[in-house]
Design a protein around this motif. Structure first.
Motif, PDB file in Angstrom:
ATOM      1  N   VAL A 150       0.416  -1.383  -0.215  1.00 22.83           N
ATOM      2  CA  VAL A 150      -0.113  -0.075   0.100  1.00 22.83           C
ATOM      3  C   VAL A 150       0.753   1.158   0.014  1.00 22.83           C
ATOM      4  O   VAL A 150       0.994   0.950   0.467  1.00 22.83           O
ATOM      5  CB  VAL A 150      -0.975  -0.268   1.334  1.00 22.83           C
ATOM      6  N   VAL A 151       0.294   2.518  -0.950  1.00 19.52           N
ATOM      7  CA  VAL A 151       1.539   3.510  -0.984  1.00 19.52           C
ATOM      8  C   VAL A 151       0.399   4.343  -1.127  1.00 19.52           C
ATOM      9  O   VAL A 151      -0.713   4.390  -2.287  1.00 19.52           O
ATOM     10  CB  VAL A 151       1.923   3.457  -1.610  1.00 19.52           C
ATOM     11  N   ILE A 152       0.666   5.472  -0.122  1.00 17.13           N
ATOM     12  CA  ILE A 152      -0.219   6.400  -0.024  1.00 17.13           C
ATOM     13  C   ILE A 152       0.203   7.941  -0.257  1.00 17.13           C
ATOM     14  O   ILE A 152       1.218   7.641   0.953  1.00 17.13           O
ATOM     15  CB  ILE A 152      -1.026   6.149   1.537  1.00 17.13           C
ATOM     16  N   SER A 153      -0.089   8.737  -1.028  1.00 19.18           N
ATOM     17  CA  SER A 153       1.028   9.308  -1.491  1.00 19.18           C
ATOM     18  C   SER A 153       0.089  10.778  -1.409  1.00 19.18           C
ATOM     19  O   SER A 153      -0.620  11.221  -1.753  1.00 19.18           O
ATOM     20  CB  SER A 153       1.114   9.889  -3.094  1.00 19.18           C
ATOM     21  N   ILE A 154       1.646  12.443  -0.440  1.00 20.64           N
ATOM     22  CA  ILE A 154       0.558  12.933  -0.397  1.00 20.64           C
ATOM     23  C   ILE A 154       0.832  14.506  -0.751  1.00 20.64           C
ATOM     24  O   ILE A 154       1.782  14.222  -0.241  1.00 20.64           O
ATOM     25  CB  ILE A 154       0.124  13.871   1.074  1.00 20.64           C
ATOM     26  N   PRO A 155       0.721  15.391  -1.545  1.00 23.71           N
ATOM     27  CA  PRO A 155       0.972  16.202  -2.447  1.00 23.71           C
ATOM     28  C   PRO A 155       1.711  17.378  -1.183  1.00 23.71           C
ATOM     29  O   PRO A 155       0.571  17.357   0.184  1.00 23.71           O
ATOM     30  CB  PRO A 155       0.227  16.820  -3.138  1.00 23.71           C
TER      31      PRO A 155
ATOM     32  N   PRO B 206       5.162  24.003   7.142  1.00 26.88           N
ATOM     33  CA  PRO B 206       4.843  25.292   7.228  1.00 26.88           C
ATOM     34  C   PRO B 206       3.307  25.586   6.821  1.00 26.88           C
ATOM     35  O   PRO B 206       3.406  24.747   6.750  1.00 26.88           O
ATOM     36  CB  PRO B 206       6.036  26.404   6.766  1.00 26.88           C
ATOM     37  N   PRO B 207       2.797  27.247   7.519  1.00 28.74           N
ATOM     38  CA  PRO B 207       1.279  27.237   7.744  1.00 28.74           C
ATOM     39  C   PRO B 207       1.396  26.335   5.822  1.00 28.74           C
ATOM     40  O   PRO B 207       2.049  27.077   4.764  1.00 28.74           O
ATOM     41  CB  PRO B 207       1.136  28.351   7.716  1.00 28.74           C
ATOM     42  N   ALA B 208       0.052  26.325   5.504  1.00 28.93           N
ATOM     43  CA  ALA B 208      -0.661  25.972   4.221  1.00 28.93           C
ATOM     44  C   ALA B 208      -1.747  25.620   3.962  1.00 28.93           C
ATOM     45  O   ALA B 208      -2.307  25.470   5.218  1.00 28.93           O
ATOM     46  CB  ALA B 208       0.203  24.704   3.502  1.00 28.93           C
ATOM     47  N   ASP B 209      -1.334  25.754   2.690  1.00 25.52           N
ATOM     48  CA  ASP B 209      -3.864  26.320   2.604  1.00 25.52           C
ATOM     49  C   ASP B 209      -4.034  24.906   2.505  1.00 25.52           C
ATOM     50  O   ASP B 209      -3.314  23.785   1.815  1.00 25.52           O
ATOM     51  CB  ASP B 209      -3.800  26.448   1.046  1.00 25.52           C
ATOM     52  N   PRO B 210      -5.041  24.269   2.932  1.00 26.68           N
ATOM     53  CA  PRO B 210      -6.118  22.625   2.989  1.00 26.68           C
ATOM     54  C   PRO B 210      -6.034  21.969   2.176  1.00 26.68           C
ATOM     55  O   PRO B 210      -5.627  20.921   1.879  1.00 26.68           O
ATOM     56  CB  PRO B 210      -7.046  22.889   4.141  1.00 26.68           C
ATOM     57  N   SER B 211      -6.197  22.778   0.787  1.00 24.46           N
ATOM     58  CA  SER B 211      -6.085  22.303  -0.120  1.00 24.46           C
ATOM     59  C   SER B 211      -5.068  22.026  -1.663  1.00 24.46           C
ATOM     60  O   SER B 211      -5.287  21.301  -1.694  1.00 24.46           O
ATOM     61  CB  SER B 211      -6.637  23.059  -1.074  1.00 24.46           C
ATOM     62  N   THR B 212      -3.964  21.982  -0.249  1.00 20.91           N
ATOM     63  CA  THR B 212      -2.412  21.899  -0.566  1.00 20.91           C
ATOM     64  C   THR B 212      -2.259  20.069  -0.789  1.00 20.91           C
ATOM     65  O   THR B 212      -1.559  19.807  -1.947  1.00 20.91           O
ATOM     66  CB  THR B 212      -1.469  22.497  -0.017  1.00 20.91           C
ATOM     67  N   PHE B 213      -3.026  19.671   0.537  1.00 21.30           N
ATOM     68  CA  PHE B 213      -2.778  17.922   0.412  1.00 21.30           C
ATOM     69  C   PHE B 213      -3.579  17.573  -0.640  1.00 21.30           C
ATOM     70  O   PHE B 213      -3.829  15.532  -0.036  1.00 21.30           O
ATOM     71  CB  PHE B 213      -2.443  17.823   2.141  1.00 21.30           C
ATOM     72  N   PHE B 214      -3.721  17.850  -1.240  1.00 22.95           N
ATOM     73  CA  PHE B 214      -5.293  17.075  -1.964  1.00 22.95           C
ATOM     74  C   PHE B 214      -4.877  17.569  -3.637  1.00 22.95           C
ATOM     75  O   PHE B 214      -4.228  18.423  -3.638  1.00 22.95           O
ATOM     76  CB  PHE B 214      -5.990  17.720  -1.551  1.00 22.95           C
TER      77      PHE B 214
END
Length: 429
Positions: A326-331, A378-386
């Motif tokens: 299983v590989v879960i890739s998060i940007p 560091p601070p990032a917009d939540p949409s960055t991780f999708f």
């Protein structure tokens, strides 16, 4: 492009080429989807990508009803299949390395007990270290895996997974190709007849629940080593799954298949092809399933607190399958250094070149149906991780299709056969 436009281009093809020489491309500005330029050099550079795209659009000589976006998704899914396969092969090498180290230590102990070691002889330290170095030098590379699937090369360094401790600590690397001293290759089939049953799961999951696309495509392929063993029919069975539809090869007796679930040639005097290549005989598709049928669900919860962003990710696997590799890739946002992983069930690696955090679990079974990971950036917009991409493989399939027996068409006993089933998945959330 629309289907009508593609048919128009195909119809115009003979008029666009001259006579007296061969042509490998046609100059037209309407089909640049998988090639950066439409000259011979551009086509050669993306030859494999073009072949794989055509393979998804054309099946057994017939046009498939797929969109450009679906072709892209299928090609990405197949790329992940090779990644998962290489992870599995590297894990086997790691296991072999551990066994060899243990055996070397046992030999040292036996020799010491027998008094066979002296100051200038075999060292109990050098033995295991030499073996460990030999197996550490092994890595899995290559482009291509299986048969009948279009899989391109991957720029993934498998040594980074092989060198990690089992506790889930990270080795930071810039994902560069490594030198290969030994290349693992699949063993050739030993049985006269081999049946491969393969399904590919392609899903797009909404962030707030539900699915945009849930598509399962399956293939039954046959490999016969000798001509004499090709005069056979296959008896199959499968689960009664809603939305399951079959498509047989044009040379397969469709009436026999529909009435008795027997895979046989239209002409009984014509054997199945023999050789080292697999021949796809039956394809199927399952559509209409919903989120409850997903083998694995993943939820991501990013939250900003002061000068940091805390990201909690959890997975939950269904009881239906045991999942491998299983590989879960998060940007991630562009970072100067690797994220700080506070807690993880499994292992992780940071791909600094693509700014992606890869969470890997070799096996999800009854002992770990759920798990989680927490990291800080560091601070990032939540949409960055999708979007989050998830891939895995399993030896079970949705259709549970299997061969229950072989019927010989000539006198004598049926040839010995083996079969293997596997499901590959690549989906995004």
């Amino acid at each position: 492009m629309s289907r009508i436009r593609i048919e128009g281009l195909l119809a115009a093809f003979p008029k666009l080429v001259g006579t007296g020489k061969q042509h490998t491309y046609v100059k037209t500005e309407n089909v640049p989807e998988y090639s950066p330029s439409l000259d011979e050099e551009g086509v050669c550079k993306t030859a494999f990508e073009l072949i794989f795209a055509f393979d998804e659009a054309i099946s057994l000589g017939n046009k498939e009803n797929v969109t450009v976006q679906q072709v892209k998704q299928y090609c990405e899914m197949e790329s992940h299949e090779e990644k998962a396969h290489k992870l599995m092969m590297q894990s086997k090498i790691n296991e072999t390395r551990d066994v060899m180290k243990k055996k070397a230590s046992e030999l040292d102990k036996m020799r010491m007990e027998r008094g066979e070691l002296d100051k200038g002889g075999y060292s109990s330290i050098s033995g295991p270290r030499v073996i460990e170095k030999t197996f550490n030098d092994m890595s899995i590379t290559g482009s291509g895996f299986g048969s009948g699937s279009g899989l391109g090369g991957l720029g993934m360094d498998m040594d980074s997974f092989a060198s990690k401790p089992k506790r889930g600590e990270v080795i930071l690397e810039d994902v560069q190709p490594s030198s290969v001293q030994s290349r693992a290759s699949p063993l050739p089939p030993s049985d006269p007849v081999t049946v491969t049953i393969e399904e590919k799961l392609n899903v797009t999951v909404k962030r707030d629940g539900g699915v945009n696309n849930f598509d399962v495509q399956g293939t039954l392929a046959l490999q016969v080593l000798n001509d004499a063993d090709g005069f056979i029919q296959l008896q199959i069975e499968n689960q009664d799954v809603p939305g399951l539809s079959f498509k047989t090869h044009p040379n397969i007796n469709k009436d026999l298949f529909n009435s008795q679930q027997v895979v046989g040639a239209k002409d009984p005097n014509r054997p199945f092809p023999s050789g080292q290549n697999e021949t796809p005989l039956v394809k199927w598709r399952i559509q209409g399933m919903d989120e409850s049928s997903l083998p694995l669900s993943v939820n991501c919860w990013p939250s900003v607190s002061g000068s940091e962003t805390y990201v909690n990710i959890e997975y939950e696997a269904a009881e239906m399958f045991d999942l491998h590799n299983v590989v879960i890739s998060i940007p991630l946002p562009a970072l100067r250094e690797a994220p700080s992983v506070r807690q993880i069930d499994g292992e992780w690696k940071y791909d600094s070149r693509n700014s992606v955090l890869e969470w890997s679990i070799l096996l999800i079974d009854q002992s770990n149906r759920s798990g989680s990971m927490e990291f800080v950036v560091p601070p990032a917009d939540p949409s960055t991780f999708f979007p989050i991409s998830i891939g895995f493989s399993t030896s079970s399939t949705f259709s549970d299709l299997k061969v229950t027996g072989i019927r010989p068409l000539k006198d004598g006993n049926p040839p010995k056969y083996s079969q293997r089933a596997r499901l590959f998945s690549f989906f995004m959330k």
